[in-house]
Design a protein around this motif. Structure first.
Motif, short mmCIF file in Angstrom:
data_model
loop_
_atom_site.label_atom_id
_atom_site.label_comp_id
_atom_site.label_asym_id
_atom_site.label_seq_id
_atom_site.Cartn_x
_atom_site.Cartn_y
_atom_site.Cartn_z
N ARG A 87 0.69 -1.12 -0.16
CA ARG A 87 0.43 -0.15 -0.23
C ARG A 87 1.53 0.91 -0.21
O ARG A 87 1.80 1.52 0.62
CB ARG A 87 -1.15 0.23 1.02
N ASP A 90 -2.31 6.74 0.76
CA ASP A 90 -3.55 6.52 1.31
C ASP A 90 -3.90 8.25 0.05
O ASP A 90 -5.06 7.98 0.07
CB ASP A 90 -4.07 7.76 2.69
N ASP A 94 -2.43 7.12 -5.64
CA ASP A 94 -1.26 5.85 -4.78
C ASP A 94 -2.13 4.86 -4.91
O ASP A 94 -3.16 3.95 -4.81
CB ASP A 94 -1.23 6.68 -3.07
N TRP A 95 -1.23 3.18 -5.25
CA TRP A 95 -1.90 2.02 -5.23
C TRP A 95 -1.88 1.67 -4.40
O TRP A 95 -1.32 1.73 -3.08
CB TRP A 95 -0.63 1.74 -5.88
N LYS A 96 -2.88 0.88 -3.90
CA LYS A 96 -3.51 0.47 -2.93
C LYS A 96 -3.56 -1.14 -2.39
O LYS A 96 -3.28 -1.91 -4.02
CB LYS A 96 -4.85 0.56 -2.05
N GLN A 97 -4.23 -1.58 -1.63
CA GLN A 97 -4.24 -3.13 -1.70
C GLN A 97 -5.07 -4.05 -2.59
O GLN A 97 -5.73 -4.93 -2.31
CB GLN A 97 -3.87 -3.93 -0.30
N ASN A 136 -4.31 -3.63 5.30
CA ASN A 136 -3.27 -4.68 4.33
C ASN A 136 -2.30 -4.82 4.83
O ASN A 136 -1.39 -5.79 4.84
CB ASN A 136 -2.07 -3.35 3.15
#
Length: 406
Positions: A87, A90, A94-97, A136
């Motif tokens: 992750r 926020d 942004d790349w997240k799970q 995450n």
């Protein structure tokens, strides 16, 4: 919300314990189904908890299934599994799970390549659907005993455009548990079994008690606390009793009961005399009986050749053959009737002395008569001397004459 509630109940209901992170043990190996670029599986147990993609283990694109596997090398008692997933922030960009949805956590005694999900034990399944996201960082209860922990997914996230297939991006995996031989499954963060070992193990609880320990029981030092199996002795029951048919003393190794036929000594390590008739005393080695022709405590003395057959076991006395005499029949009768050499010598000496004395007497009497030393007198008034007294009177007169002349 459901997951958070589950984690809270789990934390409240479980007793406060500490466990070792089995994933960081030197013997533990991590592998994954495929590898994306240089993001190999070891990045998931390097202790780095950063969740940016370059610090995480990643599987390759365009595969139907993806898995990461933790291999302890042998079964361990597992308590919980913590997964830290990628992750990168926020923010909306942004790349997240996303790819973490609908993963599942299994344990097994066989690797992922040799099992299907139906052949493993399931600890957890994530049911999150888009657009929702699972946490995450997740701590999953998994009270099992197994060699392998397997994180697996077949989920293809819709956020991947175009579709990339199933992928895993695990930044760190921590598996908490203990050596399966820890009593009550309790250990500290270094893996030390706080409450000791289960029966049959000692030391760090990975060492097995000797098979020679009675009931396979030993203490934390490996000393057999319930005694030894038959035929062994010593603190660790690793010494072999020496020819003890009835076992030996746990501490000294001294044989309990009788020795085998032909053996003696506290360890039954000595041989009875070859002349013992079968057995001898365990402590002294004294023969219970002797073979024919032998006597004495150790049967090391020969019966006399004059014995009819056997002789007394202790003193050698026996019945004599014809012509033999003595308590042990050691003297032959013919030897007693014939004078010995010493006896003959003495006898010859006595005879020689008598002969010399006779010759001297004859010479003396002859000389006295020739010299008139002794003549019979028949004067008036003188008693007449009888002939049988004459030699004695002459001898007296001869001696008197010699004294007068001197």
């Amino acid at each position: 919300m459901t997951i958070i509630l589950l984690m809270f109940i789990y934390a409240v209901l479980q007793p406060i314990r500490s466990y070792e992170n089995l994933a960081r043990k030197s013997s533990t190996m991590l592998t994954q189904s495929t590898t994306y670029y240089i993001n190999n599986a070891t990045l998931a147990n390097d202790g780095d908890l950063r969740t940016v993609g370059e610090y995480c283990a990643k599987t390759a694109l365009r595969h139907d299934i993806a898995w990461l596997q933790v291999d302890f090398g042998s079964p361990y008692n597992i308590y919980s599994v913590k997964i830290v997933y990628r992750r990168e922030g926020d923010g909306s960009n942004d790349w997240k799970q996303y790819r973490f949805r609908q993963f599942y956590l299994d344990v097994s005694d066989l690797p992922a390549t040799q099992t299907t999900t139906a052949e493993r034990t399931r600890c957890y399944t994530d049911n999150t659907t888009a657009p929702n996201l699972p946490p995450n960082i997740i701590n999953i209860p998994c009270i099992q005993t197994a060699r392998y922990v397997i994180v697996e997914t077949t989920y293809d996230a819709p956020e991947d455009n175009p579709q990339t297939g199933a992928m895993l991006e695990i930044c760190e995996i921590e598996v908490y548990g203990c050596n399966p031989n820890c009593f009550n499954r309790v250990c500290d963060t270094s893996g030390h079994c706080n409450q000791g070992c289960v029966a049959g193990y000692w030391g760090d609880c990975s060492l097995e008690c000797s098979d020679n320990c009675f009931k396979n029981v030993c203490n934390i030092t490996g000393s057999c606390t319930e005694g030894c199996a038959t035929g062994f002795y010593g603190n660790f029951c690793n010494k072999i009793c020496s020819s003890c048919p009835e076992g030996c003393h746990r501490d000294t190794g001294e044989c309990e009961g009788a020795c085998p036929v032909g053996k003696s000594g506290t360890l039954c390590e000595k041989s009875c005399s070859v002349n013992c008739d079968r057995e001898c005393d365990k402590n002294t080695g004294i023969c219970q009986s002797c073979v024919a022709g032998k006597f004495g405590e150790l049967c090391n003395k020969n019966c006399s050749t004059g014995c009819v057959s056997f002789c007394d076991r202790y003193n050698g006395r026996c019945s004599c053959k014809q012509g033999w005499q003595g308590e042990t029949c050691e003297c032959y009768a013919q030897q007693l009737s014939d004078p010995t050499t010493n006896q003959k010598t003495v006898l010859h000496g006595v005879v020689a002395i008598l002969c010399i004395s006779l010759v001297l007497n004859i010479v003396s009497f002859t000389w006295m008569f020739r010299n008139g030393i002794c003549r019979s007198q028949n004067k008036k008034g003188s008693p007449l001397v009888t002939s049988h007294l004459l030699p004695h009177l002459c001898m007296i007169q001869w001696r008197t004459t010699l004294l007068t002349k001197n």
